[in-house]
Design an enzyme around this catalytic site. Structure first.
Site, PDB file in Angstrom:
ATOM      1  N   ARG A   1       0.962  -1.110   0.062  1.00 27.14           N
ATOM      2  CA  ARG A   1      -0.020   0.172  -0.001  1.00 27.14           C
ATOM      3  C   ARG A   1       0.898   1.306   0.023  1.00 27.14           C
ATOM      4  NH1 ARG A   1      -3.129   2.923   4.861  1.00 27.14           N
ATOM      5  NH2 ARG A   1      -4.024   4.204   3.482  1.00 27.14           N
TER       6      ARG A   1
ATOM      7  N   HIS B   1      -2.781  10.949   1.262  1.00 28.09           N
ATOM      8  CA  HIS B   1      -2.284  10.662   2.757  1.00 28.09           C
ATOM      9  C   HIS B   1      -1.338  12.087   3.219  1.00 28.09           C
ATOM     10  CE1 HIS B   1      -0.797   7.048   5.474  1.00 28.09           C
ATOM     11  NE2 HIS B   1      -0.345   8.331   6.116  1.00 28.09           N
TER      12      HIS B   1
ATOM     13  N   GLU C   1      -7.326   8.271   6.829  1.00 24.71           N
ATOM     14  CA  GLU C   1      -7.590   8.696   8.097  1.00 24.71           C
ATOM     15  C   GLU C   1      -7.934  10.167   8.283  1.00 24.71           C
ATOM     16  OE1 GLU C   1      -4.242   8.155  10.710  1.00 24.71           O
ATOM     17  OE2 GLU C   1      -4.378   5.776  10.198  1.00 24.71           O
TER      18      GLU C   1
ATOM     19  N   ASN D   1      -7.407   1.251   9.631  1.00 23.12           N
ATOM     20  CA  ASN D   1      -6.096   1.495  10.222  1.00 23.12           C
ATOM     21  C   ASN D   1      -6.430   1.397  11.745  1.00 23.12           C
ATOM     22  OD1 ASN D   1      -5.358   2.163   7.781  1.00 23.12           O
ATOM     23  ND2 ASN D   1      -5.005   4.097   8.151  1.00 23.12           N
TER      24      ASN D   1
ATOM     25  N   TYR E   1      -4.922   0.216  15.611  1.00 27.45           N
ATOM     26  CA  TYR E   1      -3.684   0.292  16.304  1.00 27.45           C
ATOM     27  C   TYR E   1      -3.893   0.085  17.863  1.00 27.45           C
ATOM     28  CZ  TYR E   1      -1.069   2.222  12.548  1.00 27.45           C
ATOM     29  OH  TYR E   1      -0.293   2.402  11.321  1.00 27.45           O
TER      30      TYR E   1
ATOM     31  N   GLU F   1      -3.902  -0.703   7.927  1.00 28.43           N
ATOM     32  CA  GLU F   1      -2.700  -0.456   8.669  1.00 28.43           C
ATOM     33  C   GLU F   1      -2.824  -1.129  10.144  1.00 28.43           C
ATOM     34  OE1 GLU F   1      -1.568   3.857   9.512  1.00 28.43           O
ATOM     35  OE2 GLU F   1      -1.889   4.123   7.390  1.00 28.43           O
TER      36      GLU F   1
HETATM   37  O1  IFM Z   1       2.632   6.744  10.524  1.00 25.24           O
HETATM   38  C1  IFM Z   1       0.998   6.822  10.786  1.00 25.24           C
HETATM   39  C2  IFM Z   1       0.432   6.784   9.325  1.00 25.24           C
HETATM   40  O2  IFM Z   1       0.738   7.825   8.389  1.00 25.24           O
HETATM   41  C3  IFM Z   1      -0.918   7.080   9.307  1.00 25.24           C
HETATM   42  N1  IFM Z   1      -1.548   5.989  10.449  1.00 25.24           N
HETATM   43  C4  IFM Z   1      -0.829   5.905  11.794  1.00 25.24           C
HETATM   44  C5  IFM Z   1       0.693   5.737  11.345  1.00 25.24           C
HETATM   45  C6  IFM Z   1       1.517   5.740  12.951  1.00 25.24           C
HETATM   46  O3  IFM Z   1       1.012   6.769  13.520  1.00 25.24           O
END
Ligand code: IFM
Length: 453
Positions: free
Chosen positions: A74, A118, A163, A298, A300, A358
């Site tokens: 990606r 992005h 995002e 994405n 986390y 992500e």
């Molecule tokens: O580095 C970033 C990315 O650009 C977008 N999502 C979160 C990642 C980690 O912070």
């Protein structure tokens, strides 16, 4: 059980974070070039001028991706490389770079998944109001048309934006990211509306300009809600909280996803935001609600939620508890269940397969005396999160892919080069790439078809 047979194993990166070559071959300035030159905005005043020099080292980087056995990569396109001032005639050299990159990936047997935006908006567009200007819808549409005409014969997987909560929240509301604005909430809602319309215009342009069928999405993010127990009450409280849109922040997932999927903003938010709501017409909503083909997400971190006596969501005090493991970025608390609940809740609400566009772990990795980069925490992080994704697929939740963030260490926005997410270590003095232990772990994992967990 194991992962579905055609599961997409990938890794990701983004233009400004790795390319460097900020003023080469006709590239115009982006909001991040301007923001990162302002003293005090970025950790130790770092910037993306050189980054990983991927613009010049892309062949070597594709070689690493091939060694890793990636099925998909990606990447994002730098709009100011393609249209240096954001509108008008494309820059031939900028397009040629992405042409070479896409060809190189395909030759290596790696499918490119391309994100149009992005975060590196051409500065000239910011000077015209950026997302506050309704013309953004057409600017973005024109850009998408140019890209589709050039790459749409080979690129079949697209994401319009990455995002939106970060774009509008950190960029326009909190001022922590480019363009560094601290605007009232009403302005942010207006910018968000234009962003969603631009997404719709982008989807139209990609469908019209690419050859053959394409798969399109927008990469959302938020913070996951993890039920404190698997009782029905806690699960429903967590789900309700996850999709609530009443907080006056840009992080409400349903605020971004509902208009695309259902053609209207969530009623709870419309009520809560009242007079701050922008004027929204039926035509706007129709544009936003273009059909998309998958959910990109994405993922986390997140927090635990339980039902209180009345069944309302209550965030567990103290998050995960003092000393809970985390990455070097304070928000990256490890929450291995996060992808399971994200996929389950979203697939149920929106009825499309989900791809984790992500997921990754940051640390201060360095090259050890033996010349290797040992990163056991990252391996453990990946194994835990991937197990949660496997649980989802085992239970029939439609998850179709996983992109580790990131293929290599890179410019982590306001944190500069301090925090490293990569599978490949980058020495920013010499540009030497060193695959970390996690690189080899992920390689073996992909080879095993996801069986080795
Ligand atoms: O580095 C970033 C990315 O650009 C977008 N999502 C979160 C990642 C980690 O912070």
């Amino acid at each position: 059980m194991s992962f579905p047979k055609n599961f997409v194993w990938g890794a990701a990166a983004a233009a400004y974070q790795i390319e460097g070559a900020w003023n080469v071959d006709g590239r115009g300035p982006s909001i991040w070039d301007v923001f990162s030159q302002e003293p005090g905005k970025i950790f130790e005043n770092h910037n993306g001028n050189v980054a990983c020099d991927h613009y010049h080292r892309w062949r070597e980087d594709i070689g690493l991706m091939r060694d890793l056995g990636l099925k998909a990569y990606r990447l994002s396109l730098a709009w100011p490389r393609i249209q240096p001032t954001g509108t008008g005639k494309p820059n031939a050299k900028g397009l040629a770079f992405y042409d070479r990159l896409v060809d190189g990936l395909l030759e290596a047997g790696i499918t490119p998944w391309v994100t149009l935006y992005h975060w590196d908006m051409p500065q000239a567009l910011q000077q015209r109001g950026g997302f506050l200007n309704r013309e953004m819808v057409e600017w973005f549409g024109d850009y998408a048309e140019i890209v589709a005409a050039r790459l749409g014969d080979r690129v079949k997987h697209w994401m319009t934006f990455n995002e939106p909560p970060v774009v509008m929240g950190l960029g326009y509301h909190e001022g922590k990211f480019a363009p560094g604005l601290k605007l009232p909430f009403a302005d942010c809602l207006l910018g968000a509306h234009h962003l969603l319309m631009a997404h719709g215009r982008g989807v139209q342009a990609l469908r019209a300009g690419c050859t053959g069928p394409v798969k399109i999405s927008l990469a959302h993010t938020s913070r996951e809600r993890i039920p404190a127990t698997e009782s029905k009450r806690d699960i429903e409280a967590a789900r309700h909280d996850y999709f609530a849109s009443t907080e006056r922040v840009m992080w409400n997932l349903s605020w971004w996803a509902d208009p695309i999927m259902f053609g209207h903003y969530p009623a709870d938010g419309v009520k809560a935001f009242g007079a701050d709501m922008p004027k929204v017409t039926a035509a706007d909503l129709k544009l936003i609600a273009q059909k998309i083909d998958f959910l990109a997400y994405n993922c986390y971190s997140g927090w635990q939620v339980r039902a209180d006596a009345k069944g309302n969501a209550e965030r567990l005090p103290g998050g995960w508890g003092t000393g809970n493991p985390r990455g070097t970025l304070s928000w990256l608390e490890i929450a291995p269940e996060a992808p399971y609940w994200a996929a389950r809740f979203q697939a149920q609400r929106y009825g499309l397969p989900l791809v984790f566009s992500e997921n990754g772990y940051c640390n201060t990795d360095f090259v050890h005396l033996d010349g290797k980069v040992h990163d056991p925490q990252r391996i453990d992080f990946m194994a835990r999160y991937l197990r949660a994704i496997r649980r989802a697929t085992d239970e029939g939740v439609p998850v179709a892919g996983y992109f580790y963030w990131s293929i290599m260490d890179n410019f982590e926005w306001a944190e500069g080069y301090k925090d490293r997410f990569g599978l490949v270590h980058v020495d920013y003095q010499t540009q030497k790439r060193t695959p970390k232990d996690s690189f080899y772990w992920y390689r073996d994992f992909i080879r095993s078809g996801g069986a080795k967990l």
